[in-house]
Write an enzyme that holds these catalytic residues in place. Structure first.
Site, PDB file in Angstrom:
ATOM      1  N   HIS A 188       0.838  -1.469  -0.305  1.00 41.33           N
ATOM      2  CA  HIS A 188       0.032   0.112  -0.167  1.00 41.33           C
ATOM      3  C   HIS A 188       0.830   1.126  -0.152  1.00 41.33           C
ATOM      4  CE1 HIS A 188      -2.831  -2.684   0.693  1.00 41.33           C
ATOM      5  NE2 HIS A 188      -3.912  -2.183   0.553  1.00 41.33           N
ATOM      6  N   GLU A 429     -11.954  -9.882  -4.775  1.00 39.31           N
ATOM      7  CA  GLU A 429     -10.235 -10.242  -4.040  1.00 39.31           C
ATOM      8  C   GLU A 429     -10.485 -11.189  -3.678  1.00 39.31           C
ATOM      9  OE1 GLU A 429      -9.358  -6.056  -2.647  1.00 39.31           O
ATOM     10  OE2 GLU A 429     -11.463  -6.395  -0.773  1.00 39.31           O
ATOM     11  N   ASP A 453      -5.321  -7.969  -4.305  1.00 39.19           N
ATOM     12  CA  ASP A 453      -5.834  -9.430  -3.203  1.00 39.19           C
ATOM     13  C   ASP A 453      -6.259 -10.368  -4.366  1.00 39.19           C
ATOM     14  OD1 ASP A 453      -4.823  -8.233  -0.900  1.00 39.19           O
ATOM     15  OD2 ASP A 453      -6.868  -7.068  -0.766  1.00 39.19           O
ATOM     16  N   CYS A 500     -10.664  -2.410  -9.990  1.00 42.68           N
ATOM     17  CA  CYS A 500      -9.555  -0.930  -9.396  1.00 42.68           C
ATOM     18  C   CYS A 500      -8.328  -1.436  -8.573  1.00 42.68           C
ATOM     19  CB  CYS A 500     -10.702  -0.815  -7.951  1.00 42.68           C
ATOM     20  SG  CYS A 500     -11.203  -2.077  -6.974  1.00 42.68           S
TER      21      CYS A 500
HETATM   22  C1  PEP Z   1      -7.065  -4.669  -4.277  1.00 46.37           C
HETATM   23  O1  PEP Z   1      -7.101  -6.264  -3.350  1.00 46.37           O
HETATM   24  O2  PEP Z   1      -6.233  -5.068  -5.645  1.00 46.37           O
HETATM   25  C2  PEP Z   1      -7.467  -3.403  -4.435  1.00 46.37           C
HETATM   26  C3  PEP Z   1      -7.558  -3.125  -4.811  1.00 46.37           C
HETATM   27  O3  PEP Z   1      -7.336  -3.202  -2.905  1.00 46.37           O
HETATM   28  P1  PEP Z   1      -6.569  -2.600  -1.815  1.00 46.37           P
HETATM   29  O4  PEP Z   1      -5.104  -3.175  -3.253  1.00 46.37           O
HETATM   30  O5  PEP Z   1      -6.604  -1.512  -0.755  1.00 46.37           O
HETATM   31  O6  PEP Z   1      -5.972  -4.114  -0.880  1.00 46.37           O
HETATM   32 MG    MG Z   2      -7.868  -5.327  -1.738  1.00 42.61          MG
END
Ligand code: PEP
Ligand code: MG
Length: 538
Positions: A188, A429, A453, A500
Protein backbone atom coordinates in the site's frame (compact mmCIF):
# COMPACT_ATOMS: atom_id res chain seq x y z
CA UNK A 1 28.66 9.36 -8.24
CA UNK A 2 27.04 6.16 -6.96
CA UNK A 3 24.37 4.19 -8.83
CA UNK A 4 21.81 2.16 -6.87
CA UNK A 5 19.13 -0.03 -8.41
CA UNK A 6 15.60 -0.39 -7.09
CA UNK A 7 12.14 -1.38 -8.25
CA UNK A 8 10.19 1.48 -9.72
CA UNK A 9 6.68 2.32 -8.60
CA UNK A 10 5.96 5.38 -10.67
CA UNK A 11 7.54 6.30 -13.98
CA UNK A 12 8.79 9.80 -13.54
CA UNK A 13 12.00 11.62 -12.67
CA UNK A 14 12.93 13.62 -9.58
CA UNK A 15 16.03 15.63 -8.74
CA UNK A 16 16.87 17.17 -5.39
CA UNK A 17 18.35 16.71 -1.95
CA UNK A 18 18.03 13.55 0.07
CA UNK A 19 16.43 13.48 3.47
CA UNK A 20 17.05 10.32 5.46
CA UNK A 21 14.00 9.34 7.46
CA UNK A 22 14.96 7.12 10.35
CA UNK A 23 12.59 5.94 12.95
CA UNK A 24 14.46 5.11 16.05
CA UNK A 25 12.27 2.86 18.13
CA UNK A 26 12.30 3.94 21.71
CA UNK A 27 13.50 0.94 23.61
CA UNK A 28 12.40 1.35 27.18
CA UNK A 29 14.41 -0.66 29.69
CA UNK A 30 13.32 -1.50 33.21
CA UNK A 31 16.09 -0.32 35.50
CA UNK A 32 16.36 -0.61 39.27
CA UNK A 33 17.00 2.74 40.98
CA UNK A 34 18.19 3.67 44.46
CA UNK A 35 17.10 7.27 44.65
CA UNK A 36 13.30 7.26 44.47
CA UNK A 37 13.03 10.96 45.30
CA UNK A 38 15.27 11.86 42.37
CA UNK A 39 13.18 9.73 40.00
CA UNK A 40 9.98 11.41 41.21
CA UNK A 41 11.63 14.77 40.66
CA UNK A 42 12.57 13.73 37.10
CA UNK A 43 8.91 12.92 36.54
CA UNK A 44 7.79 16.31 37.85
CA UNK A 45 10.31 18.08 35.61
CA UNK A 46 9.43 16.18 32.44
CA UNK A 47 5.73 16.89 32.93
CA UNK A 48 6.49 20.61 33.21
CA UNK A 49 8.59 20.59 30.01
CA UNK A 50 5.86 18.67 28.15
CA UNK A 51 3.16 21.09 29.31
CA UNK A 52 5.25 24.02 28.11
CA UNK A 53 5.74 22.33 24.70
CA UNK A 54 1.99 21.73 24.44
CA UNK A 55 1.20 25.32 25.38
CA UNK A 56 3.42 26.54 22.56
CA UNK A 57 1.93 24.04 20.12
CA UNK A 58 -1.54 25.18 21.14
CA UNK A 59 -0.70 28.82 20.42
CA UNK A 60 0.86 27.95 17.07
CA UNK A 61 -2.12 25.79 16.07
CA UNK A 62 -4.59 28.49 17.11
CA UNK A 63 -3.03 30.83 14.58
CA UNK A 64 -2.59 28.27 11.83
CA UNK A 65 -5.55 25.91 11.98
CA UNK A 66 -8.10 27.48 14.33
CA UNK A 67 -9.59 26.70 17.67
CA UNK A 68 -11.24 23.35 16.96
CA UNK A 69 -8.06 21.67 15.75
CA UNK A 70 -5.90 23.37 18.36
CA UNK A 71 -8.03 22.03 21.20
CA UNK A 72 -6.22 18.68 21.20
CA UNK A 73 -3.10 20.30 22.64
CA UNK A 74 -5.14 21.69 25.51
CA UNK A 75 -6.67 18.28 26.14
CA UNK A 76 -3.19 16.76 26.25
CA UNK A 77 -2.10 19.36 28.82
CA UNK A 78 -5.07 18.38 30.98
CA UNK A 79 -4.30 14.70 30.60
CA UNK A 80 -0.78 15.33 31.85
CA UNK A 81 -2.32 16.75 35.00
CA UNK A 82 -4.66 13.80 35.44
CA UNK A 83 -4.32 12.41 38.96
CA UNK A 84 -4.90 8.76 38.00
CA UNK A 85 -2.17 8.89 35.36
CA UNK A 86 0.43 10.59 37.54
CA UNK A 87 -0.47 8.48 40.62
CA UNK A 88 0.12 5.37 38.55
CA UNK A 89 3.56 6.56 37.37
CA UNK A 90 4.57 7.58 40.89
CA UNK A 91 3.25 4.36 42.39
CA UNK A 92 5.28 2.21 39.96
CA UNK A 93 8.43 4.24 40.70
CA UNK A 94 8.05 3.98 44.48
CA UNK A 95 6.67 0.47 44.89
CA UNK A 96 8.93 -1.21 42.32
CA UNK A 97 11.91 1.18 42.72
CA UNK A 98 12.28 1.53 38.95
CA UNK A 99 13.16 4.29 36.49
CA UNK A 100 10.59 6.87 35.41
CA UNK A 101 10.81 5.86 31.73
CA UNK A 102 9.66 2.34 32.58
CA UNK A 103 6.92 3.65 34.87
CA UNK A 104 5.54 5.88 32.08
CA UNK A 105 5.72 3.04 29.59
CA UNK A 106 3.80 0.69 31.91
CA UNK A 107 1.22 3.36 32.77
CA UNK A 108 0.64 4.10 29.08
CA UNK A 109 0.04 0.41 28.37
CA UNK A 110 -2.29 0.04 31.31
CA UNK A 111 -4.50 3.03 30.43
CA UNK A 112 -4.43 2.35 26.69
CA UNK A 113 -5.63 -1.22 27.23
CA UNK A 114 -8.26 -0.08 29.68
CA UNK A 115 -9.67 2.54 27.28
CA UNK A 116 -9.46 0.16 24.33
CA UNK A 117 -11.72 -2.34 26.07
CA UNK A 118 -14.45 0.24 26.75
CA UNK A 119 -17.70 0.24 24.82
CA UNK A 120 -17.93 3.99 24.52
CA UNK A 121 -16.52 5.32 21.22
CA UNK A 122 -15.26 8.49 22.87
CA UNK A 123 -13.32 6.63 25.54
CA UNK A 124 -11.84 4.23 22.97
CA UNK A 125 -10.70 7.28 21.07
CA UNK A 126 -8.60 8.33 24.05
CA UNK A 127 -6.16 5.44 23.49
CA UNK A 128 -4.21 7.45 20.96
CA UNK A 129 -4.08 10.45 23.31
CA UNK A 130 -2.67 8.39 26.15
CA UNK A 131 -0.03 7.01 23.81
CA UNK A 132 0.68 10.47 22.48
CA UNK A 133 1.30 12.16 25.83
CA UNK A 134 3.38 9.20 27.03
CA UNK A 135 5.47 9.30 23.83
CA UNK A 136 6.02 13.01 24.40
CA UNK A 137 7.27 12.43 27.94
CA UNK A 138 9.54 9.60 26.78
CA UNK A 139 10.89 11.65 23.88
CA UNK A 140 11.86 14.46 26.24
CA UNK A 141 13.47 12.03 28.69
CA UNK A 142 15.42 10.26 25.93
CA UNK A 143 16.32 13.50 24.15
CA UNK A 144 14.51 12.64 20.90
CA UNK A 145 12.48 14.97 18.78
CA UNK A 146 8.70 14.57 18.85
CA UNK A 147 8.34 16.18 15.47
CA UNK A 148 8.20 13.21 13.07
CA UNK A 149 9.45 15.12 10.09
CA UNK A 150 9.77 18.69 9.01
CA UNK A 151 10.96 19.89 5.62
CA UNK A 152 11.81 23.38 4.43
CA UNK A 153 12.06 22.47 0.76
CA UNK A 154 10.81 19.38 -1.12
CA UNK A 155 13.13 16.40 -0.68
CA UNK A 156 13.82 12.89 -1.90
CA UNK A 157 12.81 10.85 1.09
CA UNK A 158 15.09 7.93 1.81
CA UNK A 159 13.96 5.36 4.38
CA UNK A 160 14.58 1.79 5.33
CA UNK A 161 10.87 1.10 4.94
CA UNK A 162 7.68 3.10 5.18
CA UNK A 163 4.38 1.90 6.55
CA UNK A 164 1.26 3.23 4.81
CA UNK A 165 0.39 5.07 8.04
CA UNK A 166 3.72 6.92 7.80
CA UNK A 167 3.44 7.63 4.09
CA UNK A 168 0.06 9.31 4.48
CA UNK A 169 1.55 11.82 6.94
CA UNK A 170 3.67 13.41 4.25
CA UNK A 171 2.41 16.25 2.20
CA UNK A 172 2.65 15.65 -1.51
CA UNK A 173 4.25 19.08 -1.93
CA UNK A 174 7.07 18.20 0.48
CA UNK A 175 8.21 15.06 -1.26
CA UNK A 176 9.94 14.84 -4.64
CA UNK A 177 10.34 11.06 -4.47
CA UNK A 178 10.25 8.12 -2.07
CA UNK A 179 13.14 5.65 -1.99
CA UNK A 180 13.08 2.69 0.38
CA UNK A 181 15.51 -0.12 1.06
CA UNK A 182 12.70 -2.60 1.80
CA UNK A 183 9.21 -2.71 0.38
CA UNK A 184 7.36 -4.52 -2.36
CA UNK A 185 5.82 -3.08 -5.51
CA UNK A 186 2.35 -4.27 -4.51
CA UNK A 187 2.30 -2.83 -1.01
CA UNK A 188 0.00 0.00 0.00
CA UNK A 189 2.96 2.31 0.43
CA UNK A 190 3.72 1.77 -3.26
CA UNK A 191 0.07 2.30 -4.16
CA UNK A 192 0.03 5.53 -2.16
CA UNK A 193 3.09 6.86 -3.99
CA UNK A 194 1.42 6.02 -7.29
CA UNK A 195 -1.80 7.76 -6.21
CA UNK A 196 0.19 10.83 -5.20
CA UNK A 197 1.93 10.71 -8.59
CA UNK A 198 5.36 10.71 -7.00
CA UNK A 199 8.36 8.79 -8.37
CA UNK A 200 9.29 6.02 -5.99
CA UNK A 201 11.73 3.16 -5.77
CA UNK A 202 11.39 0.24 -3.38
CA UNK A 203 13.77 -2.59 -2.62
CA UNK A 204 16.70 -0.31 -3.43
CA UNK A 205 20.24 -1.61 -3.08
CA UNK A 206 21.60 1.08 -0.81
CA UNK A 207 23.12 1.25 2.64
CA UNK A 208 21.37 3.88 4.72
CA UNK A 209 23.77 6.19 6.51
CA UNK A 210 23.41 9.63 8.06
CA UNK A 211 25.96 11.00 5.53
CA UNK A 212 23.38 10.64 2.78
CA UNK A 213 21.29 13.34 4.43
CA UNK A 214 21.45 16.49 2.31
CA UNK A 215 23.23 14.80 -0.62
CA UNK A 216 22.08 15.67 -4.15
CA UNK A 217 20.41 12.78 -5.95
CA UNK A 218 18.32 11.85 -8.97
CA UNK A 219 15.56 9.24 -9.02
CA UNK A 220 14.99 7.77 -12.46
CA UNK A 221 11.62 6.09 -12.08
CA UNK A 222 11.71 4.94 -15.72
CA UNK A 223 14.75 2.73 -15.16
CA UNK A 224 14.53 2.18 -11.41
CA UNK A 225 17.82 3.92 -10.66
CA UNK A 226 18.94 6.21 -7.86
CA UNK A 227 21.98 8.36 -8.70
CA UNK A 228 23.77 9.66 -5.62
CA UNK A 229 25.85 12.78 -6.06
CA UNK A 230 25.41 12.59 -9.86
CA UNK A 231 28.15 13.86 -12.19
CA UNK A 232 27.55 16.72 -14.62
CA UNK A 233 26.95 14.41 -17.60
CA UNK A 234 24.28 12.42 -15.71
CA UNK A 235 22.59 15.60 -14.51
CA UNK A 236 22.45 16.88 -18.11
CA UNK A 237 21.15 13.54 -19.44
CA UNK A 238 18.49 13.28 -16.74
CA UNK A 239 17.38 16.87 -17.22
CA UNK A 240 16.78 16.12 -20.90
CA UNK A 241 14.92 12.93 -20.04
CA UNK A 242 12.81 14.79 -17.47
CA UNK A 243 11.93 17.43 -20.05
CA UNK A 244 10.87 14.66 -22.48
CA UNK A 245 8.67 13.00 -19.84
CA UNK A 246 7.08 16.35 -19.01
CA UNK A 247 6.46 17.08 -22.68
CA UNK A 248 4.70 13.72 -23.11
CA UNK A 249 2.56 14.47 -20.06
CA UNK A 250 1.67 17.87 -21.55
CA UNK A 251 0.61 16.23 -24.82
CA UNK A 252 -1.65 13.88 -22.90
CA UNK A 253 -3.52 16.88 -21.52
CA UNK A 254 -5.06 17.24 -25.01
CA UNK A 255 -7.14 14.21 -24.10
CA UNK A 256 -8.88 16.09 -21.33
CA UNK A 257 -12.58 16.33 -22.06
CA UNK A 258 -12.42 13.52 -24.63
CA UNK A 259 -14.63 10.45 -24.25
CA UNK A 260 -13.43 7.06 -23.03
CA UNK A 261 -14.67 5.20 -26.01
CA UNK A 262 -13.09 2.46 -28.11
CA UNK A 263 -12.80 2.83 -31.92
CA UNK A 264 -15.74 0.41 -32.27
CA UNK A 265 -17.89 2.59 -30.04
CA UNK A 266 -17.76 0.87 -26.65
CA UNK A 267 -17.96 3.20 -23.69
CA UNK A 268 -15.69 2.53 -20.73
CA UNK A 269 -16.04 4.05 -17.27
CA UNK A 270 -12.56 5.40 -16.55
CA UNK A 271 -12.34 6.23 -12.86
CA UNK A 272 -9.65 7.22 -10.37
CA UNK A 273 -8.46 5.61 -7.13
CA UNK A 274 -7.93 7.93 -4.20
CA UNK A 275 -7.13 7.65 -0.50
CA UNK A 276 -7.98 11.12 0.62
CA UNK A 277 -9.78 14.33 -0.39
CA UNK A 278 -6.24 15.74 -0.80
CA UNK A 279 -5.94 13.63 -3.98
CA UNK A 280 -8.85 15.44 -5.66
CA UNK A 281 -6.81 18.12 -7.45
CA UNK A 282 -4.97 15.34 -9.31
CA UNK A 283 -8.27 13.65 -10.16
CA UNK A 284 -9.62 16.87 -11.67
CA UNK A 285 -6.35 17.69 -13.42
CA UNK A 286 -6.43 14.28 -15.10
CA UNK A 287 -10.14 14.42 -15.88
CA UNK A 288 -11.34 11.15 -14.36
CA UNK A 289 -15.00 10.35 -14.99
CA UNK A 290 -15.49 9.45 -11.36
CA UNK A 291 -13.88 7.88 -8.32
CA UNK A 292 -13.84 4.09 -8.63
CA UNK A 293 -12.15 3.43 -5.30
CA UNK A 294 -11.92 5.78 -2.36
CA UNK A 295 -9.79 3.83 0.14
CA UNK A 296 -11.51 5.29 3.20
CA UNK A 297 -9.09 3.62 5.63
CA UNK A 298 -6.50 6.30 4.86
CA UNK A 299 -8.76 8.83 6.60
CA UNK A 300 -8.56 6.59 9.65
CA UNK A 301 -4.78 6.30 9.33
CA UNK A 302 -4.29 10.04 9.28
CA UNK A 303 -6.29 10.42 12.43
CA UNK A 304 -4.96 9.92 15.96
CA UNK A 305 -8.19 8.31 17.09
CA UNK A 306 -11.39 7.03 15.47
CA UNK A 307 -12.57 9.78 13.12
CA UNK A 308 -15.99 10.91 14.30
CA UNK A 309 -19.12 10.64 12.15
CA UNK A 310 -18.88 14.38 11.55
CA UNK A 311 -15.24 14.23 10.43
CA UNK A 312 -15.98 11.38 8.05
CA UNK A 313 -19.13 13.07 6.77
CA UNK A 314 -17.12 16.22 5.93
CA UNK A 315 -14.53 14.22 3.99
CA UNK A 316 -17.13 12.23 2.00
CA UNK A 317 -19.20 15.35 1.35
CA UNK A 318 -16.12 17.20 0.07
CA UNK A 319 -15.35 14.40 -2.37
CA UNK A 320 -18.97 14.12 -3.53
CA UNK A 321 -19.32 17.88 -4.03
CA UNK A 322 -15.96 18.25 -5.77
CA UNK A 323 -16.84 15.47 -8.19
CA UNK A 324 -20.05 17.40 -8.95
CA UNK A 325 -22.43 14.61 -9.85
CA UNK A 326 -19.82 12.17 -11.10
CA UNK A 327 -19.86 8.80 -9.38
CA UNK A 328 -17.84 8.41 -6.17
CA UNK A 329 -17.42 4.85 -4.88
CA UNK A 330 -16.45 4.84 -1.22
CA UNK A 331 -14.98 1.61 0.00
CA UNK A 332 -15.67 0.96 3.67
CA UNK A 333 -12.81 0.58 6.08
CA UNK A 334 -10.22 -1.97 4.92
CA UNK A 335 -7.58 -2.13 7.62
CA UNK A 336 -5.42 -5.02 8.76
CA UNK A 337 -2.30 -6.58 7.23
CA UNK A 338 0.02 -3.72 6.25
CA UNK A 339 -2.57 -1.05 7.02
CA UNK A 340 -2.17 -0.83 10.78
CA UNK A 341 -3.82 1.72 13.01
CA UNK A 342 -2.58 1.90 16.60
CA UNK A 343 -5.85 2.94 18.17
CA UNK A 344 -7.63 -0.15 16.83
CA UNK A 345 -5.32 -2.19 19.08
CA UNK A 346 -5.38 -5.15 16.72
CA UNK A 347 -3.51 -8.17 18.00
CA UNK A 348 -0.55 -9.27 15.94
CA UNK A 349 -1.33 -12.37 13.91
CA UNK A 350 0.63 -15.23 12.40
CA UNK A 351 -0.93 -14.63 8.98
CA UNK A 352 -2.31 -11.10 8.93
CA UNK A 353 -3.30 -11.15 5.25
CA UNK A 354 -5.54 -14.10 6.10
CA UNK A 355 -6.58 -12.57 9.35
CA UNK A 356 -8.79 -10.07 11.06
CA UNK A 357 -9.14 -7.38 8.43
CA UNK A 358 -11.54 -5.27 6.38
CA UNK A 359 -15.20 -6.35 6.49
CA UNK A 360 -14.38 -8.87 9.23
CA UNK A 361 -13.55 -5.98 11.56
CA UNK A 362 -16.65 -4.05 10.51
CA UNK A 363 -19.00 -6.97 11.04
CA UNK A 364 -17.59 -7.74 14.48
CA UNK A 365 -17.35 -4.11 15.60
CA UNK A 366 -20.68 -2.79 14.28
CA UNK A 367 -20.39 0.54 16.11
CA UNK A 368 -17.40 1.52 13.98
CA UNK A 369 -19.13 0.25 10.83
CA UNK A 370 -22.40 2.03 11.55
CA UNK A 371 -20.65 5.34 12.22
CA UNK A 372 -19.03 5.10 8.80
CA UNK A 373 -22.28 4.06 7.10
CA UNK A 374 -24.14 6.99 8.67
CA UNK A 375 -21.45 9.40 7.46
CA UNK A 376 -21.55 7.98 3.91
CA UNK A 377 -25.35 7.96 3.73
CA UNK A 378 -25.58 11.52 5.03
CA UNK A 379 -23.00 12.66 2.47
CA UNK A 380 -24.91 10.90 -0.32
CA UNK A 381 -27.30 13.83 -0.74
CA UNK A 382 -24.40 16.03 -1.83
CA UNK A 383 -23.46 14.10 -4.93
CA UNK A 384 -23.45 10.72 -6.61
CA UNK A 385 -22.09 8.38 -3.96
CA UNK A 386 -21.96 4.58 -4.11
CA UNK A 387 -20.61 2.25 -1.46
CA UNK A 388 -18.43 -0.81 -1.75
CA UNK A 389 -17.42 -3.53 0.72
CA UNK A 390 -13.96 -5.15 0.79
CA UNK A 391 -12.80 -8.76 1.29
CA UNK A 392 -16.15 -10.43 0.74
CA UNK A 393 -16.17 -14.23 0.83
CA UNK A 394 -19.84 -15.19 1.12
CA UNK A 395 -23.37 -14.16 0.16
CA UNK A 396 -24.33 -14.37 3.82
CA UNK A 397 -21.82 -11.62 4.64
CA UNK A 398 -23.40 -9.42 1.99
CA UNK A 399 -26.88 -10.02 3.35
CA UNK A 400 -25.67 -9.22 6.84
CA UNK A 401 -24.10 -5.95 5.60
CA UNK A 402 -27.28 -4.99 3.77
CA UNK A 403 -29.23 -5.63 6.98
CA UNK A 404 -26.96 -3.25 8.88
CA UNK A 405 -27.31 -0.63 6.13
CA UNK A 406 -31.11 -0.90 6.46
CA UNK A 407 -30.85 -0.40 10.23
CA UNK A 408 -28.74 2.71 9.72
CA UNK A 409 -31.19 4.06 7.14
CA UNK A 410 -34.12 3.48 9.54
CA UNK A 411 -32.21 5.33 12.24
CA UNK A 412 -31.54 8.29 9.94
CA UNK A 413 -35.15 8.27 8.78
CA UNK A 414 -36.48 8.40 12.32
CA UNK A 415 -34.09 11.27 13.07
CA UNK A 416 -35.36 13.04 9.92
CA UNK A 417 -31.85 13.10 8.45
CA UNK A 418 -31.71 13.02 4.67
CA UNK A 419 -29.93 10.31 2.65
CA UNK A 420 -30.17 8.79 -0.81
CA UNK A 421 -30.78 5.17 -1.73
CA UNK A 422 -27.27 4.55 -2.96
CA UNK A 423 -25.82 1.76 -5.08
CA UNK A 424 -24.04 -0.96 -3.13
CA UNK A 425 -21.27 -3.04 -4.61
CA UNK A 426 -18.58 -5.42 -3.47
CA UNK A 427 -14.93 -5.93 -4.12
CA UNK A 428 -14.17 -9.26 -5.73
CA UNK A 429 -10.75 -9.99 -4.31
CA UNK A 430 -10.96 -13.48 -2.88
CA UNK A 431 -11.12 -16.67 -4.94
CA UNK A 432 -14.26 -17.57 -2.95
CA UNK A 433 -16.02 -14.44 -4.20
CA UNK A 434 -15.02 -15.29 -7.78
CA UNK A 435 -16.37 -18.81 -7.54
CA UNK A 436 -19.74 -17.66 -6.18
CA UNK A 437 -19.89 -14.47 -8.24
CA UNK A 438 -23.11 -15.72 -9.91
CA UNK A 439 -24.79 -15.85 -6.50
CA UNK A 440 -23.21 -12.60 -5.27
CA UNK A 441 -24.31 -10.75 -8.42
CA UNK A 442 -27.93 -11.19 -7.35
CA UNK A 443 -27.23 -9.36 -4.08
CA UNK A 444 -25.48 -6.21 -5.27
CA UNK A 445 -25.46 -3.43 -7.87
CA UNK A 446 -21.87 -3.80 -9.12
CA UNK A 447 -18.59 -5.65 -8.78
CA UNK A 448 -15.13 -4.14 -8.56
CA UNK A 449 -12.30 -6.63 -8.95
CA UNK A 450 -9.40 -6.05 -6.57
CA UNK A 451 -6.62 -7.72 -8.51
CA UNK A 452 -3.98 -6.89 -5.89
CA UNK A 453 -5.49 -9.14 -3.28
CA UNK A 454 -7.04 -11.51 -5.80
CA UNK A 455 -3.57 -12.25 -7.19
CA UNK A 456 -2.13 -12.66 -3.69
CA UNK A 457 -4.84 -15.12 -2.61
CA UNK A 458 -5.00 -17.02 -5.89
CA UNK A 459 -1.27 -17.53 -6.27
CA UNK A 460 -0.67 -17.91 -2.51
CA UNK A 461 1.88 -15.09 -2.66
CA UNK A 462 2.22 -12.47 0.06
CA UNK A 463 2.00 -9.13 -1.77
CA UNK A 464 4.12 -7.55 0.97
CA UNK A 465 7.08 -9.84 0.50
CA UNK A 466 9.48 -8.21 -1.94
CA UNK A 467 11.40 -11.47 -2.37
CA UNK A 468 8.31 -12.82 -4.08
CA UNK A 469 7.82 -9.89 -6.48
CA UNK A 470 9.17 -12.03 -9.32
CA UNK A 471 6.56 -14.72 -8.59
CA UNK A 472 3.68 -12.27 -8.19
CA UNK A 473 2.36 -12.67 -11.71
CA UNK A 474 -0.83 -10.67 -12.12
CA UNK A 475 -0.95 -11.91 -15.74
CA UNK A 476 -1.21 -15.49 -14.51
CA UNK A 477 -3.89 -17.34 -16.54
CA UNK A 478 -5.68 -18.20 -13.30
CA UNK A 479 -6.15 -14.49 -12.51
CA UNK A 480 -7.24 -13.60 -16.05
CA UNK A 481 -9.72 -16.51 -16.16
CA UNK A 482 -11.17 -15.33 -12.87
CA UNK A 483 -11.65 -11.81 -14.18
CA UNK A 484 -13.45 -13.19 -17.24
CA UNK A 485 -15.69 -15.35 -15.07
CA UNK A 486 -16.62 -12.47 -12.77
CA UNK A 487 -17.51 -10.19 -15.68
CA UNK A 488 -19.64 -12.89 -17.31
CA UNK A 489 -21.53 -13.58 -14.08
CA UNK A 490 -22.04 -9.87 -13.49
CA UNK A 491 -23.50 -9.38 -16.97
CA UNK A 492 -25.76 -12.42 -16.67
CA UNK A 493 -27.31 -10.79 -13.60
CA UNK A 494 -27.53 -7.40 -15.34
CA UNK A 495 -24.93 -5.59 -13.23
CA UNK A 496 -21.60 -4.01 -14.22
CA UNK A 497 -18.11 -5.13 -13.33
CA UNK A 498 -14.88 -3.15 -13.14
CA UNK A 499 -11.30 -3.54 -12.00
CA UNK A 500 -9.81 -1.28 -9.33
CA UNK A 501 -6.62 -3.20 -8.53
CA UNK A 502 -3.30 -2.05 -9.99
CA UNK A 503 -3.78 -4.37 -12.97
CA UNK A 504 -6.46 -2.02 -14.31
CA UNK A 505 -3.66 0.34 -15.42
CA UNK A 506 -1.64 -2.37 -17.17
CA UNK A 507 -1.92 -1.19 -20.76
CA UNK A 508 -0.67 -4.47 -22.18
CA UNK A 509 -3.99 -5.94 -20.98
CA UNK A 510 -6.40 -3.09 -21.80
CA UNK A 511 -7.61 -4.62 -25.07
CA UNK A 512 -8.01 -8.03 -23.43
CA UNK A 513 -10.04 -6.55 -20.58
CA UNK A 514 -12.29 -4.70 -22.99
CA UNK A 515 -12.76 -7.86 -25.05
CA UNK A 516 -13.81 -9.64 -21.84
CA UNK A 517 -16.46 -6.96 -21.37
CA UNK A 518 -14.93 -5.15 -18.39
CA UNK A 519 -17.11 -2.05 -17.92
CA UNK A 520 -14.95 0.08 -15.66
CA UNK A 521 -11.25 0.64 -15.04
CA UNK A 522 -10.20 2.52 -11.93
CA UNK A 523 -6.57 3.62 -11.71
CA UNK A 524 -4.39 6.17 -9.94
CA UNK A 525 -5.08 9.72 -11.18
CA UNK A 526 -1.82 10.04 -13.16
CA UNK A 527 -2.69 6.90 -15.11
CA UNK A 528 -6.05 8.21 -16.36
CA UNK A 529 -4.88 10.04 -19.47
CA UNK A 530 -2.38 7.41 -20.69
CA UNK A 531 -5.16 4.83 -20.30
CA UNK A 532 -7.67 7.04 -22.11
CA UNK A 533 -5.20 7.20 -24.99
CA UNK A 534 -4.92 3.39 -24.97
CA UNK A 535 -8.71 2.88 -24.87
CA UNK A 536 -9.19 5.18 -27.86
CA UNK A 537 -6.48 3.49 -29.94
CA UNK A 538 -7.17 0.87 -32.61
C1 PEP B 1 -7.06 -4.79 -4.38
O1 PEP B 1 -6.89 -5.65 -3.53
O2 PEP B 1 -6.84 -4.97 -5.61
C2 PEP B 1 -7.54 -3.45 -4.00
C3 PEP B 1 -7.90 -2.56 -4.90
O3 PEP B 1 -7.56 -3.15 -2.68
P1 PEP B 1 -6.26 -2.83 -1.82
O4 PEP B 1 -5.09 -2.71 -2.76
O5 PEP B 1 -6.51 -1.57 -1.09
O6 PEP B 1 -6.14 -4.02 -0.92
MG1 MG C 1 -7.68 -5.37 -1.54
Amino acid sequence: MQICHGKSIFHSIAMGKIRVYSKKEKEIKRMAIHDVARELERYGNVVEVAKEQLKQLHNKALKEVGEADAAIFEIHQMMLEDVDYSDSVKHIITSQRVNVEYAIHETADYFANMFASMKDDYMRGRVADIRDISERLLSILTGQSTVPFEVKEPVILLADDLAPSETVQFDKDEILAFVTVQGSVNSHTAILARTMGIPALVNTQIKLTEELDGMTAIVDGMEGILYLDPDAETVQRMQEKKAEVEEKARQLLDLKGKKDITPDGRKVMLYANIGNPKDLPLVLKNDAQGIGLFRSEFLFMESKSHPTEEEQFCAYKTVAETMAGKRVIIRTLDIGTDKKIDYFNLESEENPALGYRAIRICLTQPDIFKTQLRAILRASVYGNIAIMYPMITSAEEVRQIKGIVEEVKDELHSQKIAYNDIMQGIMIETPAAVMISDELAKEVDFFSIGTNDLTQYTLAIDRQNSRLDAFYDAHHPAVLKMIRMVVENAHKAGIWAGICGELAADMTLTKEFLAMGVDELSVSPEQILPLRKRIREE
